[in-house]
Scaffold this active site. Structure first.
Site, PDB file in Angstrom:
ATOM      1  N   LEU A  68       0.863  -1.178   0.000  1.00  0.00           N
ATOM      2  CA  LEU A  68       0.000   0.000   0.000  1.00  0.00           C
ATOM      3  C   LEU A  68       0.899   1.228   0.000  1.00  0.00           C
ATOM      4  O   LEU A  68       1.965   1.225   0.629  1.00  0.00           O
ATOM      5  CB  LEU A  68      -0.895   0.038   1.249  1.00  0.00           C
ATOM      6  CG  LEU A  68      -2.016  -0.993   1.387  1.00  0.00           C
ATOM      7  CD1 LEU A  68      -2.728  -0.809   2.718  1.00  0.00           C
ATOM      8  CD2 LEU A  68      -2.997  -0.891   0.237  1.00  0.00           C
ATOM      9  N   ASP A  69       0.466   2.263  -0.690  1.00  0.00           N
ATOM     10  CA  ASP A  69       1.207   3.524  -0.638  1.00  0.00           C
ATOM     11  C   ASP A  69       1.280   4.017   0.793  1.00  0.00           C
ATOM     12  O   ASP A  69       0.419   3.712   1.629  1.00  0.00           O
ATOM     13  CB  ASP A  69       0.517   4.591  -1.492  1.00  0.00           C
ATOM     14  CG  ASP A  69       0.570   4.295  -2.972  1.00  0.00           C
ATOM     15  OD1 ASP A  69       1.467   3.543  -3.388  1.00  0.00           O
ATOM     16  OD2 ASP A  69      -0.293   4.810  -3.704  1.00  0.00           O
ATOM     17  N   ARG A  70       2.289   4.812   1.070  1.00  0.00           N
ATOM     18  CA  ARG A  70       2.469   5.350   2.421  1.00  0.00           C
ATOM     19  C   ARG A  70       1.215   6.055   2.929  1.00  0.00           C
ATOM     20  O   ARG A  70       0.822   5.901   4.078  1.00  0.00           O
ATOM     21  CB  ARG A  70       3.650   6.329   2.424  1.00  0.00           C
ATOM     22  CG  ARG A  70       3.947   6.930   3.782  1.00  0.00           C
ATOM     23  CD  ARG A  70       5.176   7.808   3.722  1.00  0.00           C
ATOM     24  NE  ARG A  70       5.586   8.239   5.047  1.00  0.00           N
ATOM     25  CZ  ARG A  70       6.739   8.853   5.313  1.00  0.00           C
ATOM     26  NH1 ARG A  70       7.576   9.098   4.331  1.00  0.00           N
ATOM     27  NH2 ARG A  70       7.040   9.214   6.530  1.00  0.00           N
ATOM     28  N   ARG A 173      -5.696   5.657  -8.286  1.00  0.00           N
ATOM     29  CA  ARG A 173      -5.550   7.114  -8.308  1.00  0.00           C
ATOM     30  C   ARG A 173      -5.547   7.645  -9.741  1.00  0.00           C
ATOM     31  O   ARG A 173      -6.186   8.657 -10.047  1.00  0.00           O
ATOM     32  CB  ARG A 173      -4.275   7.506  -7.567  1.00  0.00           C
ATOM     33  CG  ARG A 173      -4.322   7.125  -6.079  1.00  0.00           C
ATOM     34  CD  ARG A 173      -2.938   7.075  -5.450  1.00  0.00           C
ATOM     35  NE  ARG A 173      -2.306   8.382  -5.438  1.00  0.00           N
ATOM     36  CZ  ARG A 173      -1.020   8.574  -5.122  1.00  0.00           C
ATOM     37  NH1 ARG A 173      -0.226   7.546  -4.846  1.00  0.00           N
ATOM     38  NH2 ARG A 173      -0.519   9.789  -5.114  1.00  0.00           N
TER      39      ARG A 173
END
Length: 265
Positions: A68-70, A173
């Site tokens: 997962l992205d930060r 996104r």
């Protein structure tokens, strides 16, 4: 990359075991807070999720099954040994593990559901793009498919469920931005194209807060489904507090619904 100190410092100081939603002898499901890296980067080498958890599991070799992205919160699958991590990784590659996300976006679509099938690749550095990581829809990119479903509509924002069929970098996104629904707080694909560079240079400032509203993008991994040892397993993580607060303050006439209801529909 610097992250707002009031978020990251406070999170890292807590006992990471409180984020574990489910655990057995083979794997764990963690409800990751926004602000925690899942793996080292050239800029940040310490305080990653595995590094925070590993001291509590000295006899296990913890490994990430996916990422997962930060700034993304929500469910993350972690193997407790190399064999399990590898087996779960193969299930992920074979698309036998389903992940569902929710995003709070700018805009109110006139459709209820749609599938975006649009290849994604690196946009490339140029005079109009100074961010190396930025992805874009490109004819020669990698296959990228996302199922979108509108869960709630407000006056200016919506809650969108996103189910990625493929697993490209920044896929949800990019796809949401491509249909005019950028995620609230997104520094790379949001309404402020230079926000990421401003953040790298100056950190989280009052000027950025006025433009972005949130110090992280409003994307949350809320559901995870897999079959393990011939048993179907389902896991859910309801809204994180910061996203509920955002919706309540910006869409006061629409009550945000628990995500378990979204999964049931």
């Amino acid at each position: 990359m610097r992250f707002p100190q009031n978020i990251s410092t406070k999170i890292i100081a807590t006992d990471p075991r409180q984020w574990i939603l489910h655990e057995n002898e083979y794997f764990m499901v963690v409800n990751k807070p926004a602000g925690i890296l899942v793996h080292p980067t050239p800029r940040v080498q310490t305080a990653t999720l595995i590094q925070l958890l590993q001291p509590y599991y000295p006899n296990h070799d913890l490994g990430l099954v996916h990422r997962l992205d930060r700034e993304t919160s929500g469910l993350l699958l972690i193997g407790k040994n190399k064999v399990t991590t590898g087996a779960l990784g193969k299930k992920m590659e074979a698309r036998k593990i389903q992940k569902k996300y929710v995003a709070i976006v700018h805009g109110v679509p006139d459709w209820d559901e749609q599938v975006i099938d649009a290849p994604i690749g690196f946009q490339g550095l140029s005079e109009t793009n100074r961010i190396y990581l930025r992805q874009a829809i490109k004819p020669n990119g990698s296959e990228a498919i996302t199922h979108l479903r509108v869960l709630q509509r407000g006056e200016r924002h919506s809650v969108i469920e996103a189910v990625p069929i493929t697993g490209r970098l920044h896929q949800i996104r990019v796809h949401l931005a491509s249909v005019g629904l950028p995620i609230v707080g997104d520094k790379i694909y949001g309404r402020e194209p230079d926000a990421f560079l401003d953040f790298i240079e100056k950190g989280w400032t009052a000027a950025l807060a006025e433009k972005l509203y949130l110090p992280r993008h409003a994307l949350h991994a809320y559901a995870l489904a897999l079959n393990w040892q011939n048993e179907n397993r389902y896991f859910h993580a309801d809204w994180s507090e910061d996203l509920v607060e955002f919706w309540t303050s910006h869409e006061p006439n629409v009550t945000i619904q628990p995500l378990i209801q979204a999964e049931a529909r």
